[in-house]
Design a protein around this motif. Sequence first.
Motif, PDB file in Angstrom:
ATOM      1  N   GLN A   1     -37.178  44.742  39.609  1.00 55.85           N
ATOM      2  CA  GLN A   1     -37.335  43.917  40.803  1.00 55.85           C
ATOM      3  C   GLN A   1     -37.423  42.614  40.488  1.00 55.85           C
ATOM      4  N   ALA A   2     -37.519  42.021  39.074  1.00 53.69           N
ATOM      5  CA  ALA A   2     -37.830  40.712  38.739  1.00 53.69           C
ATOM      6  C   ALA A   2     -36.562  40.130  38.087  1.00 53.69           C
ATOM      7  N   GLY A   3     -35.614  40.753  37.683  1.00 50.19           N
ATOM      8  CA  GLY A   3     -34.642  40.310  36.787  1.00 50.19           C
ATOM      9  C   GLY A   3     -33.832  39.120  37.697  1.00 50.19           C
ATOM     10  N   LEU A   4     -33.047  38.656  36.804  1.00 49.59           N
ATOM     11  CA  LEU A   4     -32.141  37.354  37.282  1.00 49.59           C
ATOM     12  C   LEU A   4     -31.232  37.981  38.450  1.00 49.59           C
ATOM     13  N   SER A   5     -31.057  37.112  39.624  1.00 43.54           N
ATOM     14  CA  SER A   5     -30.216  37.453  40.627  1.00 43.54           C
ATOM     15  C   SER A   5     -29.160  36.290  40.684  1.00 43.54           C
ATOM     16  N   ALA A   6     -28.035  36.555  41.284  1.00 44.12           N
ATOM     17  CA  ALA A   6     -26.868  35.540  41.582  1.00 44.12           C
ATOM     18  C   ALA A   6     -27.429  34.290  42.331  1.00 44.12           C
ATOM     19  N   ALA A   7     -28.437  34.662  43.178  1.00 40.56           N
ATOM     20  CA  ALA A   7     -29.099  33.511  44.086  1.00 40.56           C
ATOM     21  C   ALA A   7     -29.870  32.522  43.133  1.00 40.56           C
ATOM     22  N   GLN A   8     -30.113  33.026  41.948  1.00 42.23           N
ATOM     23  CA  GLN A   8     -31.113  32.182  40.873  1.00 42.23           C
ATOM     24  C   GLN A   8     -30.331  31.705  39.786  1.00 42.23           C
ATOM     25  N   LEU A   9     -29.045  31.632  39.860  1.00 42.44           N
ATOM     26  CA  LEU A   9     -28.047  31.161  38.918  1.00 42.44           C
ATOM     27  C   LEU A   9     -27.219  30.010  39.513  1.00 42.44           C
ATOM     28  N   ALA A  10     -27.412  28.951  38.643  1.00 41.50           N
ATOM     29  CA  ALA A  10     -26.547  27.793  38.968  1.00 41.50           C
ATOM     30  C   ALA A  10     -25.275  27.680  38.161  1.00 41.50           C
ATOM     31  N   VAL A  11     -24.153  27.403  38.625  1.00 36.84           N
ATOM     32  CA  VAL A  11     -22.802  27.160  38.178  1.00 36.84           C
ATOM     33  C   VAL A  11     -22.410  25.937  37.898  1.00 36.84           C
ATOM     34  N   VAL A  12     -21.972  25.536  36.729  1.00 36.82           N
ATOM     35  CA  VAL A  12     -21.724  23.962  36.196  1.00 36.82           C
ATOM     36  C   VAL A  12     -20.227  24.166  35.952  1.00 36.82           C
ATOM     37  N   ILE A  13     -19.492  23.362  36.703  1.00 40.24           N
ATOM     38  CA  ILE A  13     -17.881  23.366  36.397  1.00 40.24           C
ATOM     39  C   ILE A  13     -17.695  21.997  36.026  1.00 40.24           C
ATOM     40  N   ASN A  14     -16.718  21.948  35.045  1.00 41.29           N
ATOM     41  CA  ASN A  14     -16.215  20.637  34.739  1.00 41.29           C
ATOM     42  C   ASN A  14     -14.905  20.170  35.393  1.00 41.29           C
ATOM     43  N   ASP A  15     -15.085  19.281  36.323  1.00 43.14           N
ATOM     44  CA  ASP A  15     -13.853  18.787  37.180  1.00 43.14           C
ATOM     45  C   ASP A  15     -12.592  18.126  36.243  1.00 43.14           C
ATOM     46  N   ASP A  16     -12.919  17.830  35.098  1.00 42.43           N
ATOM     47  CA  ASP A  16     -11.969  17.222  34.210  1.00 42.43           C
ATOM     48  C   ASP A  16     -11.285  18.470  33.400  1.00 42.43           C
ATOM     49  N   GLU A  17     -11.485  19.666  33.616  1.00 40.04           N
ATOM     50  CA  GLU A  17     -10.834  20.708  33.103  1.00 40.04           C
ATOM     51  C   GLU A  17     -10.253  21.689  34.069  1.00 40.04           C
ATOM     52  N   SER A  18      -9.002  21.915  34.125  1.00 39.10           N
ATOM     53  CA  SER A  18      -8.333  22.847  35.338  1.00 39.10           C
ATOM     54  C   SER A  18      -8.715  24.235  35.273  1.00 39.10           C
ATOM     55  N   ASN A  19      -8.985  24.633  33.809  1.00 41.17           N
ATOM     56  CA  ASN A  19      -9.329  26.138  33.608  1.00 41.17           C
ATOM     57  C   ASN A  19     -10.767  26.136  34.072  1.00 41.17           C
ATOM     58  N   SER A  20     -11.906  25.424  33.806  1.00 39.75           N
ATOM     59  CA  SER A  20     -13.124  25.167  34.318  1.00 39.75           C
ATOM     60  C   SER A  20     -13.102  25.409  35.892  1.00 39.75           C
ATOM     61  N   VAL A  21     -12.348  24.767  36.602  1.00 40.99           N
ATOM     62  CA  VAL A  21     -12.341  24.801  37.932  1.00 40.99           C
ATOM     63  C   VAL A  21     -11.819  25.959  38.522  1.00 40.99           C
ATOM     64  N   GLU A  22     -10.882  26.565  38.121  1.00 47.67           N
ATOM     65  CA  GLU A  22     -10.105  27.726  38.668  1.00 47.67           C
ATOM     66  C   GLU A  22     -11.069  28.865  38.355  1.00 47.67           C
TER      67      GLU A  22
ATOM     68  N   SER B   1     -29.715  29.203  29.678  1.00 45.85           N
ATOM     69  CA  SER B   1     -28.435  28.759  29.902  1.00 45.85           C
ATOM     70  C   SER B   1     -27.321  29.610  29.087  1.00 45.85           C
ATOM     71  N   MET B   2     -26.199  29.533  29.465  1.00 44.16           N
ATOM     72  CA  MET B   2     -25.056  30.254  28.893  1.00 44.16           C
ATOM     73  C   MET B   2     -23.798  29.472  28.942  1.00 44.16           C
ATOM     74  N   LEU B   3     -22.738  29.707  28.100  1.00 43.33           N
ATOM     75  CA  LEU B   3     -21.411  29.305  28.381  1.00 43.33           C
ATOM     76  C   LEU B   3     -20.496  30.336  28.594  1.00 43.33           C
ATOM     77  N   LEU B   4     -19.655  30.082  29.644  1.00 51.88           N
ATOM     78  CA  LEU B   4     -18.686  31.040  30.028  1.00 51.88           C
ATOM     79  C   LEU B   4     -17.284  30.465  29.499  1.00 51.88           C
ATOM     80  N   PRO B   5     -16.770  30.848  28.365  1.00 47.86           N
ATOM     81  CA  PRO B   5     -15.494  30.114  27.606  1.00 47.86           C
ATOM     82  C   PRO B   5     -14.442  30.277  28.448  1.00 47.86           C
ATOM     83  N   THR B   6     -13.555  29.330  28.531  1.00 50.49           N
ATOM     84  CA  THR B   6     -12.400  29.027  29.426  1.00 50.49           C
ATOM     85  C   THR B   6     -11.042  28.577  28.619  1.00 50.49           C
ATOM     86  N   ASP B   7     -10.806  28.914  27.458  1.00 47.58           N
ATOM     87  CA  ASP B   7      -9.467  28.838  26.721  1.00 47.58           C
ATOM     88  C   ASP B   7      -8.720  29.530  27.171  1.00 47.58           C
ATOM     89  N   SER B   8      -8.720  30.672  27.833  1.00 45.90           N
ATOM     90  CA  SER B   8      -7.670  31.553  28.587  1.00 45.90           C
ATOM     91  C   SER B   8      -8.354  32.125  29.959  1.00 45.90           C
TER      92      SER B   8
END
Length: 339
Positions: free
Chosen positions: A25-46, A154-161
Amino acid sequence: MRHFFLLLAAVLVFSGAAQAQTARQAGLSAAQLAVVINDDESNSVELGEYYRKARNIPAANMVHVHIPHRPHKLDAAQFEALKAQIDAKLGPEIQAVLMVWTAPYAVECNSLTSAYTLGLDSGLCVKTCAPSKPSTYFNAPTGKPYTDYQMRISMLLPTDSVEASKALIDRGVLAGFTTPTATAYFLNTSDAARSSRARFFPRSGGVASKKLTIKTLQADSIEDVNDIIVYETGLTHVPKLQTLKFAPGALADHLTSVGGDLLAEGGQMSSLRWLEAGATASYGTVSEPCNHWQKFPNSTVLLSQYLRGYSAIEAYWKSVAWPAQGVFIGEPLATPYRH
């Protein structure tokens, strides 16, 4: 003391149904997560857009920043400016933050994720082998770190590929649909210095209600297994990764000095290799931590929190007592045990 740790493992792993229900009941949900995008990196945007759709992230939770040139490390001033820019766009309902990029991943001698969540500890850089600030979130019973502790994990989602990262996201999503018949592997290796957390490995056995087998081994590697949900070991390089298959939502890491220096060309394996091999989340340190077990995931805590239904980002953050130097990477919302 050994009996105490075995008892602790038993209590944590085989927790009662009421406690598991609370976690669901208490675990993290999508509505509680912010997603930060680097607009200077096309892979991050996609990939940020792909993740928004895959996880149904509210549009209001999407944050856009500019980080040119993909530096591996930020200085204190650059970090504080970035953090202020992100925080200004977050409401009180946001409990966690996913940054969609591989680099930057460090701030001075701290990891970017820990500096963001706990605050930058520049004093640690004088002697990185010293104890670092303890996390009040270590083995916490709560599912709301910001509400209860005033910290956004916080966590990183890698974007190299793009292709590999989309597959990573898909594995995380798939983990929520079925509880796999899987095995957690804990390897006490011949590298004694990097096996400092082996004292916390749970004993071999099973958790029938979770379809889980636990194998704690005296070995340097495993080979040709196809049911991994957790793999923890201690070596500079982990052999035979190419022979392994990971279940959706798998957590995997190795205790070594700079596994979290993600893009370094040095003599140790990057934690990115775990994700490339099929794991869904991992962890590594960005600067020399020495082998304090507190600076790495505590295996008993990690497994028990995951089995209680917490997400990958919650289980990993709850498992590290001194996380200042450690970077958390992967798909944060994977929950194979929240059914």
